[in-house]
Structure formats: structure tokens, C-alpha cells
Scaffold this motif. Structure first.
Motif, PDB file in Angstrom:
ATOM      1  N   ASN A  37       2.459   1.671  -3.363  1.00  0.00           N
ATOM      2  CA  ASN A  37       1.504   2.123  -4.377  1.00  0.00           C
ATOM      3  C   ASN A  37       1.308   3.630  -4.319  1.00  0.00           C
ATOM      4  O   ASN A  37       1.234   4.312  -5.357  1.00  0.00           O
ATOM      5  N   ARG A  66       0.820  -1.211   0.000  1.00  0.00           N
ATOM      6  CA  ARG A  66       0.000   0.000   0.000  1.00  0.00           C
ATOM      7  C   ARG A  66       0.855   1.263   0.000  1.00  0.00           C
ATOM      8  O   ARG A  66       0.611   2.202  -0.766  1.00  0.00           O
ATOM      9  N   ASP A  95      -7.544  -3.977  -4.396  1.00  0.00           N
ATOM     10  CA  ASP A  95      -6.778  -2.848  -4.932  1.00  0.00           C
ATOM     11  C   ASP A  95      -5.280  -3.120  -4.978  1.00  0.00           C
ATOM     12  O   ASP A  95      -4.498  -2.224  -5.289  1.00  0.00           O
ATOM     13  N   LEU A  96      -4.861  -4.345  -4.672  1.00  0.00           N
ATOM     14  CA  LEU A  96      -3.430  -4.674  -4.676  1.00  0.00           C
ATOM     15  C   LEU A  96      -3.152  -5.802  -5.652  1.00  0.00           C
ATOM     16  O   LEU A  96      -4.009  -6.626  -5.942  1.00  0.00           O
ATOM     17  N   ASP A 114       4.361   5.160  -5.586  1.00  0.00           N
ATOM     18  CA  ASP A 114       4.619   4.741  -6.969  1.00  0.00           C
ATOM     19  C   ASP A 114       6.054   4.260  -7.147  1.00  0.00           C
ATOM     20  O   ASP A 114       6.733   4.608  -8.108  1.00  0.00           O
TER      21      ASP A 114
END
Length: 451
Positions: free
Chosen positions: A137, A134, A289-290, A140
Motif C-alpha cells: 500500500n 501494508r 485500512d486494508l 502503491d
């Protein structure tokens, strides 16, 4: 800091805000990164404290004892019991906290992975896997240790600055007043390895200013501008020569054998694993979401933004001839902080590259100054080869000879292959064929000179 004439407009946004590049410290933050996360994430910090205090050894260390293995397994068991702490709110809204979060989580991840026995699969527990994915992400960048974790956001003043700047800010870091906040081994050798790169980043700030001045003069393009550009390039060659000296100075306080056997193994990513084990992030399949990372290369000097900037500015082409397979240098861009990648993209998009300007100007003095700057960068890479030979290639071959001698003594019939000779090539921490990569980058740099 600017890189084209539009930045001089009154309504232009300062580059420091757009690209996170400081006029005094370049790609390093102008103030020391925070030393600890708030109480919500104290369990991560406490677990990292325990790992550092434990003095763990890697699972493939030659002198690993049964007691060593038990101590590290006891710590890993605690990690597996940790709850999955939230990655939201204050953490995701504050870049300083995010960077510290990434540093702490990736140090934990590498401690966990590298202390595992060599004959077991790698399953990163949910307590690390989910938050590191997380945090990565949001930033980035990949979910493992990067150059920015060990160098850019891992420093502090050795002694408190004597005074503040006139504008009220904290004094910019000095080359001789740096220390690292976090290390795996606690050895001065590891700290010096990080600080060597930090000094190069800081000294490279002058090169960034010279680039700005050069691009301003290229916009003018008259005879006076050509003379000024020539002077800027001569100064840039001197700066790059100083970067080479700083690189070679790592030998003063970092012992090659200690670095190779006690420091470097902690950096290995998935693509440097000798057993070719895949890093599995537990629980990722349960999070919509991963997704699992596609590649995991460890921290590398190839992730240094200042070196990439010099390449882009001087026109060194490191692109792969195979369009389906990006070059190592291109891959390393994804491991840099996002805003630094944007800075490089902006610089690459300059409609009038320096090298083309040099060719079209047909000015002998300008050409000579440009070639000297490129030659200095080529000699910087020569120095990098010297360091790689001293700290990696030489120790790897000596270790292989010792292993072969041991295998012969016990008549095991399974002699290891000396790295760099037959079989698997010796890999850098970035996962590439180290010798081939260093030679290729050096040769491409030399080939950039204009005859």
C-alpha cells in the motif's frame, strides 16, 4: 534527465528526484539495493534464508517426494507461527527499506503459495499477509512478486567497482559486472533470466537520452532540428537492435527446460493458477485500512518501464478496443514503481507526440529514420516471441505430450489438454493468453510505421 523544455528552467526540479529515473542507470537505482533489513525485521530475512537453503520444490513438481513435501510443510508451519511484524517508522519512511521489504515478503509469499499441495486452498498466513499488504500500500504496487522485485531492486556488483565516480558516488553498474541478490532456485539459469532484463534496462538509458534530445529539437522545429531528429532516430534504432541482441543472449546461460520446470513455476500469480484457486490473505478483514487485492498477476516483461517508454515515445498504441476492459499493457502499469508510472504519464501527456510531428514534417529522410526505429522495436518483439517459444511454449507442449503418454499408459481416462491447442490457452506469468498477447503487441508495433 528531462522530457520537455520546461525542465531546462533554472528553478525546475531534476527529473531524477521527481520520477526516480537516473541519468546513468535509467529505471534501475544507481547503487545496489540494500542486502538486508534492519534487526526489527530480521525474522523475515531469516525465514527467507531458510527457504532458500531448504531447496524446496513447488507443490506440483513432477519429481516431488514425500520428504520434499514434509520439509516445505515444516517451513510453512514456522511461517504461520511468526508474529506480525510492524510496518511503520523507519520502514515506511525509507524507500530503500520499503523496496527490500517488498522483495523479502513477496519471495516469502511465493515460496509459501507455490510449495502448497495442489489440492488445498491458498490461505496466506497473517504473518505474511498483513505486512505485505501494508508495504505494498505504501509503495502503491500489488502485494506479490513484480518485475521490479526480481530485476530493478535485486542486483549487486559481481566484483567491487575499481573506483568511485568523480562526484564521489559509487560507479554505475556495468552490463558484465552484475549478479542477482535473491533467487528461488539458486540456479544460474534463474539469475541469468533476471540479469538479461537488467542489462536491457541499463542499455536502454541511451534511448532515454535520445528521447530528451529529440523532444528538445521538436520544440524548435526548424530544418536543422529535423535533421538532428532524424539522426537521433537512426541512433535509437541501433540501440533497440542492441536490446534485441541482449534479449536473445539469454540463451547462452539459461537452459529452456530448467527454466520452464524449475524457475518459472515460482513466478505464478493467482490468475496463473491451474486450479483457479483464490489467494486469501488471512486477517485482512480485521484491518480497517486494508482490503483484499483485486488482481494478482506474476512478474512479467510487460512490467518493464523501458519497453513501455519506447512504445509511448514512438506512438505504439496498445490500448484495448473494449473501454470496460483495460489492455494487458495498461494493467501492467500498476505493477511498476509509482514514480516510473508518473514518468510514463508525463511522457504520454506531451502535447506534440513524435509520430504526429513526423507526419506533419513531410520529410522523407525523417520518415525513413522513424520507420526504422519502429521496425527495430517490432523486431525486438519478434525476438521476444522467439524466446517465449523456446522457454515456455515449446517446453509446455513437450510436458503435455509426456503427461498424455503417461495417462494413456495407466488408462486413467483423463488426458491433459496440450497447452496452446484446445481448451485453456497457455498463460504467461502475467496471466494473459501468452501467444495472443505476443502476436498482438508485435502486430500493433508494426502497424505504427507510417507508409
Amino acid at each position: 534527465m528531462t522530457i520537455d523544455s520546461s525542465i531546462h528552467q533554472e528553478n525546475a526540479i531534476p527529473v531524477g528526484q521527481v520520477f526516480d529515473v537516473d541519468s546513468r542507470t535509467g529505471f534501475m537505482p544507481p547503487q545496489p539495493p540494500i542486502r538486508r533489513l534492519p534487526a526489527t525485521w530480521e525474522e523475515w530475512e531469516a525465514m527467507l534464508d531458510a527457504a532458500i537453503a531448504g531447496g524446496f520444490k513447488c507443490g506440483d513438481a513432477a519429481d516431488l517426494t514425500e520428504e520434499d513435501a514434509e520439509r516445505s510443510e515444516s517451513w510453512r508451519a514456522q511461517v504461520r507461527k511468526m508474529p506480525v511484524l510492524p510496518v511503520n517508522g523507519a520502514l515506511t519512511s525509507c524507500p530503500l527499506l520499503l523496496r527490500r521489504g517488498h522483495l523479502v515478503l513477496t519471495f516469502l509469499l511465493h515460496y509459501y503459495v507455490q510449495t502448497l499441495p495442489v489440492d488445498v486452498s491458498i490461505l496466506i498466513p497473517r504473518s505474511i499477509a498483513i505486512p505485505v499488504l501494508r508495504v505494498s500500500n505504501v509503495l502503491d504496487i500489488p502485494p506479490l512478486l513484480t518485475f521490479s522485485d526480481t530485476v530493478l531492486y535485486n542486483w549487486d556488483h559481481k566484483t567491487a567497482p575499481s573506483s568511485a565516480n568523480p562526484d564521489g558516488g559509487v560507479e554505475a553498474p556495468q552490463l558484465d559486472n552484475l549478479r542477482s541478490q535473491t533467487t528461488f532456485s539458486g540456479l544460474a539459469d534463474e539469475e541469468e533470466f533476471y540479469l538479461c532484463s537488467a542489462r536491457i534496462e541499463l542499455r536502454g538509458v541511451e534511448a532515454l537520452e535520445l528521447m530528451r534530445q529529440t523532444m528538445d529539437e521538436m520544440f524548435v522545429g526548424d530544418e536543422i532540428a529535423v535533421r538532428r531528429i532524424s539522426a537521433y532516430l537512426k541512433t535509437m534504432a541501433s540501440v533497440i537492435n542492441e536490446l534485441k541482441t541482449l534479449l536473445l543472449d539469454v540463451r547462452k546461460q539459461c537452459d529452456p527446460e530448467r527454466y520452464y520446470s524449475l524457475v518459472r513455476p515460482w513466478f505464478r500469480g493467482e490468475d496463473s493458477d491451474l486450479k483457479k484457486r483464490k489467494w486469501v490473505f488471512e486477517g485482512v478483514e480485521d484491518e480497517q485500512d486494508l482490503s483484499p487485492p483485486r488482481e494478482l498477476s506474476g512478474p512479467s516483461a510487460g512490467q518493464s518501464s523501458i519497453v513501455h517508454v519506447l512504445d509511448v515515445f514512438l506512438g505504439v498504441d496498445h490500448q484495448s478496443k473494449n473501454s470496460d476492459k483495460p489492455s494487458f499493457m495498461s494493467r501492467m502499469l500498476t505493477y511498476m514503481p509509482r514514480n516510473h508510472r508518473l514518468f510514463l504519464k508525463h511522457l504520454s501527456a506531451n502535447p506534440r507526440p513524435l509520430r504526429s510531428f513526423i507526419v506533419s514534417a513531410q520529410d522523407e529522410e525523417l520518415l525513413d529514420s522513424y520507420n526504422k526505429a519502429v521496425l527495430a522495436l517490432k523486431e525486438f518483439r519478434d525476438a521476444h516471441m522467439i524466446i517465449a517459444t523456446l522457454y515456455i511454449i515449446g517446453p509446455a507442449r513437450r510436458a503435455a505430450r509426456v503427461a498424455m503418454a503417461g495417462a494413456a499408459q495407466i488408462d486413467s481416462g483423463a488426458e491433459p489438454t496440450p497447452p496452446g491447442k484446445a481448451g485453456e490457452p497457455l498463460k504467461g506469468t502475467g496471466g494473459t493468453d501468452l501467444v495472443k498477447f505476443l502476436k498482438d503487441t508485435r502486430n500493433r508495433t508494426g502497424a505504427t510505421m507510417i507508409s
